[in-house]
Write a protein that holds these residues in place. Structure first.
Motif, short mmCIF file in Angstrom:
data_model
loop_
_atom_site.label_atom_id
_atom_site.label_comp_id
_atom_site.label_asym_id
_atom_site.label_seq_id
_atom_site.Cartn_x
_atom_site.Cartn_y
_atom_site.Cartn_z
N THR A 28 70.77 44.03 59.62
CA THR A 28 69.84 42.62 60.05
C THR A 28 69.88 43.46 61.69
N VAL A 29 70.69 43.20 62.52
CA VAL A 29 71.35 44.02 63.38
C VAL A 29 70.36 44.94 63.97
N ALA A 30 70.16 45.75 62.81
CA ALA A 30 69.59 46.71 63.48
C ALA A 30 68.26 46.98 63.55
N LYS A 31 67.87 45.72 62.61
CA LYS A 31 65.92 46.02 62.49
C LYS A 31 65.30 45.05 63.75
N ALA A 32 66.33 44.29 64.28
CA ALA A 32 66.70 43.61 65.14
C ALA A 32 66.90 44.15 66.99
N LYS A 33 67.19 45.06 66.52
CA LYS A 33 67.06 45.95 67.54
C LYS A 33 66.38 46.06 67.53
N LEU A 34 65.57 47.39 66.85
CA LEU A 34 64.25 48.00 66.96
C LEU A 34 63.35 47.24 66.80
N ASP A 35 62.96 46.21 66.58
CA ASP A 35 61.68 44.86 66.44
C ASP A 35 62.01 44.52 68.46
N VAL A 36 62.91 44.84 68.81
CA VAL A 36 63.06 44.49 70.17
C VAL A 36 62.21 45.07 71.17
N LYS A 37 62.66 46.73 70.72
CA LYS A 37 62.01 48.08 71.24
C LYS A 37 60.89 48.22 70.75
N ALA A 38 60.07 47.73 69.67
CA ALA A 38 58.75 47.65 69.41
C ALA A 38 57.97 47.01 70.78
N LYS A 39 58.22 45.64 70.83
CA LYS A 39 58.37 45.01 71.31
C LYS A 39 57.77 45.32 72.65
N ALA A 40 59.44 45.90 73.49
CA ALA A 40 59.08 46.34 74.79
C ALA A 40 58.25 47.45 74.47
N LEU A 41 57.97 48.18 73.89
CA LEU A 41 56.57 49.17 73.49
C LEU A 41 55.40 48.54 74.00
N GLU A 42 55.33 47.40 72.77
CA GLU A 42 54.10 47.40 73.02
C GLU A 42 53.12 46.70 74.54
N ALA A 43 54.76 45.77 75.80
CA ALA A 43 54.13 45.40 76.30
C ALA A 43 54.18 46.28 77.10
N GLU A 44 54.50 47.56 77.74
CA GLU A 44 54.72 48.37 78.26
C GLU A 44 53.49 49.29 77.88
N LYS A 45 52.41 49.86 76.63
CA LYS A 45 51.40 50.28 76.35
C LYS A 45 49.73 48.91 77.26
N ALA A 46 50.24 47.58 77.40
CA ALA A 46 49.12 46.71 77.91
C ALA A 46 49.53 46.55 79.07
N VAL A 47 50.38 47.08 80.15
CA VAL A 47 50.74 46.70 81.08
C VAL A 47 50.00 48.69 81.79
N ASN A 48 50.03 49.84 80.69
CA ASN A 48 49.44 50.95 81.03
C ASN A 48 48.19 50.92 80.98
N GLU A 49 47.93 50.23 80.13
CA GLU A 49 45.98 50.09 79.48
C GLU A 49 45.31 49.30 80.46
N ALA A 50 45.99 48.21 81.67
CA ALA A 50 45.89 47.04 82.22
C ALA A 50 45.57 48.33 83.80
N ARG A 51 46.37 49.14 83.80
CA ARG A 51 46.93 49.85 84.97
C ARG A 51 45.05 50.59 84.66
N VAL A 52 44.98 51.68 83.93
CA VAL A 52 43.91 52.07 83.85
C VAL A 52 42.94 51.44 84.49
N ALA A 53 41.99 50.83 83.23
CA ALA A 53 41.31 49.85 83.60
C ALA A 53 41.22 49.28 85.00
N ALA A 54 41.62 49.28 85.73
CA ALA A 54 42.05 49.08 86.63
C ALA A 54 41.57 49.84 88.47
N ALA A 55 42.05 50.80 87.70
CA ALA A 55 41.86 52.63 88.70
C ALA A 55 40.72 52.78 88.04
N ILE A 56 39.72 53.11 87.22
CA ILE A 56 38.49 52.54 86.36
C ILE A 56 37.47 51.82 87.26
N GLU A 57 37.64 50.14 87.03
CA GLU A 57 36.86 49.75 87.81
C GLU A 57 36.86 50.20 89.50
#
Length: 200
Positions: free
Chosen positions: A120-149
């Motif tokens: 359970t603890v290992a799964k919770a750690k993986l979930d936290v990592k996955a959420k952090a990765l998704e948040a980072e991807k969203a930030v990167n996509e927003a940054r690319v969109a701003a650069a294109i604009e």
């Protein structure tokens, strides 16, 4: 002499690490002890406990009193249960084999619970990592969109200048044609003059 089974603090500031010891009740917390029975590390999840169960049972049979925290740890590792079963064997309520079977069944059940908690603890750690990765991807996509604009805005600002440059080129094109005609007319005359100079 009354004996206590208690925790003796070691480790550094903010990262405690404990020894489980049998010590004289009058001794200092981190002072002299009679026997080291194991270790307890609360910094891991789940907490890591190494305990000499037979040694703890021997001290409990001799009348040692565990502190509240030590009693919880002894119960967690099964020392209190084994002490209870040894008492039953001594009174004749059950045999050594039956006591050992009961204790082994309890140990197997406890190991399963601990393994499930670790999963359970290992799964919770993986979930936290996955959420952090998704948040980072969203930030990167927003940054690319701003650069294109920004690039689109720069192109839009440069478009009127490009139109002016096209107009200048269009105006200069007839003059360039006239210059080419003049050069073409002048070329035969220049070749004739060279021939005359070479003849002389």
């Amino acid at each position: 002499m009354s004996v206590k089974i208690r925790l003796q603090r070691h480790g550094k500031k903010g990262k405690p690490f404990y020894w489980i010891v049998a010590a004289d009740a009058r001794a200092k917390r981190d002072g002299r002890y009679l026997e080291k029975l194991g270790t307890y590390n609360p910094n891991t999840n789940p907490a890591t406990v190494n305990l000499d169960i037979d040694g703890a049972v021997k001290w409990l049979q001799d009348g040692a009193q565990p502190t509240d925290t030590a009693k919880t740890i002894l119960s967690y590792k099964g020392a209190m249960l084994k002490n209870h079963l040894v008492g039953g064997v001594r009174k004749g309520a059950l045999t050594e084999e039956q006591a050992e079977e009961k204790f082994q069944a309890w140990v197997d059940l406890k190991a399963g619970k601990v393994a499930s908690k670790e999963e359970t603890v290992a799964k919770a750690k993986l979930d936290v990592k996955a959420k952090a990765l998704e948040a980072e991807k969203a930030v990167n996509e927003a940054r690319v969109a701003a650069a294109i604009e920004e690039a689109v805005e720069e192109v839009a600002e440069a478009a009127p200048e490009a139109e002016v440059a096209e107009e200048v080129v269009a105006e200069a094109a007839p003059k360039a044609e006239v210059a080419e005609e003049v050069v073409a007319e002048a070329a035969p005359e220049a070749t004739e003059e060279k021939k005359e100079d070479s003849a002389e």
